[in-house]
Scaffold this motif. Structure first.
Motif, PDB file in Angstrom:
ATOM      1  N   THR A 116      55.031  14.717  10.820  1.00  0.00           N
ATOM      2  CA  THR A 116      56.231  16.247  11.181  1.00  0.00           C
ATOM      3  C   THR A 116      55.316  17.455  11.791  1.00  0.00           C
ATOM      4  OG1 THR A 116      57.555  15.009  10.323  1.00  0.00           O
ATOM      5  CG2 THR A 116      57.846  17.197  11.191  1.00  0.00           C
ATOM      6  N   PRO A 117      53.787  17.564  11.120  1.00  0.00           N
ATOM      7  CA  PRO A 117      53.031  18.840  11.086  1.00  0.00           C
ATOM      8  C   PRO A 117      52.072  17.947  12.656  1.00  0.00           C
ATOM      9  CG  PRO A 117      52.612  18.452   8.903  1.00  0.00           C
ATOM     10  CD  PRO A 117      53.753  17.052   9.393  1.00  0.00           C
ATOM     11  N   LEU A 118      51.587  17.194  12.813  1.00  0.00           N
ATOM     12  CA  LEU A 118      50.888  16.854  13.871  1.00  0.00           C
ATOM     13  C   LEU A 118      51.847  16.888  15.113  1.00  0.00           C
ATOM     14  CD1 LEU A 118      48.847  14.145  13.058  1.00  0.00           C
ATOM     15  CD2 LEU A 118      47.879  16.207  13.891  1.00  0.00           C
ATOM     16  N   ILE A 139      52.170  26.121   9.493  1.00  0.00           N
ATOM     17  CA  ILE A 139      52.460  24.433   9.469  1.00  0.00           C
ATOM     18  C   ILE A 139      51.117  23.807   8.595  1.00  0.00           C
ATOM     19  CG2 ILE A 139      51.845  22.273  10.531  1.00  0.00           C
ATOM     20  CD1 ILE A 139      54.096  24.747  12.296  1.00  0.00           C
ATOM     21  N   VAL A 140      49.357  24.454   9.610  1.00  0.00           N
ATOM     22  CA  VAL A 140      48.352  24.112   8.846  1.00  0.00           C
ATOM     23  C   VAL A 140      48.215  23.979   7.249  1.00  0.00           C
ATOM     24  CG1 VAL A 140      45.368  24.102   8.499  1.00  0.00           C
ATOM     25  CG2 VAL A 140      46.913  24.287  10.818  1.00  0.00           C
ATOM     26  N   LEU A 156      50.635  25.183   4.742  1.00  0.00           N
ATOM     27  CA  LEU A 156      51.963  23.831   3.060  1.00  0.00           C
ATOM     28  C   LEU A 156      51.648  22.426   3.977  1.00  0.00           C
ATOM     29  CD1 LEU A 156      54.559  26.449   4.607  1.00  0.00           C
ATOM     30  CD2 LEU A 156      53.019  26.241   2.400  1.00  0.00           C
ATOM     31  N   SER A 157      51.097  21.714   5.291  1.00  0.00           N
ATOM     32  CA  SER A 157      51.113  20.809   5.462  1.00  0.00           C
ATOM     33  C   SER A 157      49.287  19.995   4.356  1.00  0.00           C
ATOM     34  CB  SER A 157      50.859  20.649   6.468  1.00  0.00           C
ATOM     35  OG  SER A 157      49.332  20.772   7.041  1.00  0.00           O
ATOM     36  N   GLY A 158      48.832  21.089   4.080  1.00  0.00           N
ATOM     37  CA  GLY A 158      47.588  20.177   3.599  1.00  0.00           C
ATOM     38  C   GLY A 158      46.376  20.277   4.448  1.00  0.00           C
ATOM     39  N   PHE A 159      46.650  20.194   5.530  1.00  0.00           N
ATOM     40  CA  PHE A 159      46.532  19.726   6.723  1.00  0.00           C
ATOM     41  C   PHE A 159      45.053  20.492   6.794  1.00  0.00           C
ATOM     42  CE2 PHE A 159      46.126  18.000  10.326  1.00  0.00           C
ATOM     43  CZ  PHE A 159      45.413  18.865  11.791  1.00  0.00           C
ATOM     44  N   MET A 160      44.624  21.376   5.561  1.00  0.00           N
ATOM     45  CA  MET A 160      42.727  21.764   5.508  1.00  0.00           C
ATOM     46  C   MET A 160      41.324  21.218   5.404  1.00  0.00           C
ATOM     47  SD  MET A 160      44.407  24.723   5.551  1.00  0.00           S
ATOM     48  CE  MET A 160      42.900  25.877   5.355  1.00  0.00           C
ATOM     49  N   ILE A 161      40.738  22.162   5.905  1.00  0.00           N
ATOM     50  CA  ILE A 161      38.803  20.435   6.027  1.00  0.00           C
ATOM     51  C   ILE A 161      38.849  20.709   4.759  1.00  0.00           C
ATOM     52  CG2 ILE A 161      36.481  21.956   5.847  1.00  0.00           C
ATOM     53  CD1 ILE A 161      38.138  24.209   7.195  1.00  0.00           C
TER      54      ILE A 161
END
Length: 140
Positions: free
Chosen positions: A5-7, A132-133, A135-140
């Motif tokens: 979903t985030p992607l 989105i980045v 909240l989704s834990g899409f971090m570095i």
């Protein structure tokens, strides 16, 4: 792995951004005034002395930004390259876009003192991508 979903949201938002910037580039090249849904400052903002960075029009930079985010999101989804490298680059690009959006919004508010609907929509798109980045834990 980051969820689908985030992607998908990043991909979709970047596709919207691509459409938006292509519209503005076409209007600029045709020397036409873009439709301005709120206020009447779009043309003034888009033609201000702040419409370029290092000689490159901001709409071109925006198009490059959105193409990179769209491509990276797709590559992460299909796991084409090492995910950690792609995610890092994607996050850095999105954060850079957020910083630039803050700068351009500041210019509209306090320097040019006119508002561009398209610029505000682009800034909103980038801010949503940033959220989105985060909240989704899409971090570095």
């Amino acid at each position: 792995m980051i969820g689908l979903t985030p992607l998908a949201l990043l991909f979709t938002l970047s596709a919207i951004g691509i459409s938006e910037t292509v519209y503005l580039i076409k209007k600029r090249k045709a020397e036409e005034i873009p439709v301005c849904f709120i206020g009447s400052g779009c043309h003034d903002v888009l033609e201000s002395k702040y419409n370029k960075i290092l000689g490159v029009h901001n709409d071109i930079l925006g198009l490059i930004f959105y193409i990179f985010v769209c491509t990276l999101s797709a590559l992460i989804l299909i796991e084409a390259f090492p995910i950690s490298i792609l995610k890092t680059v994607d996050v850095l690009i999105i954060i850079s876009g957020a910083v630039m959006s803050i700068y351009f919004t500041f210019l509209q508010a306090f320097v040019i003192k006119k508002w561009c609907f398209w610029c505000l929509m682009s800034a909103l798109t980038v801010f949503v991508m940033t959220i989105i980045v985060i909240l989704s834990g899409f971090m570095i």
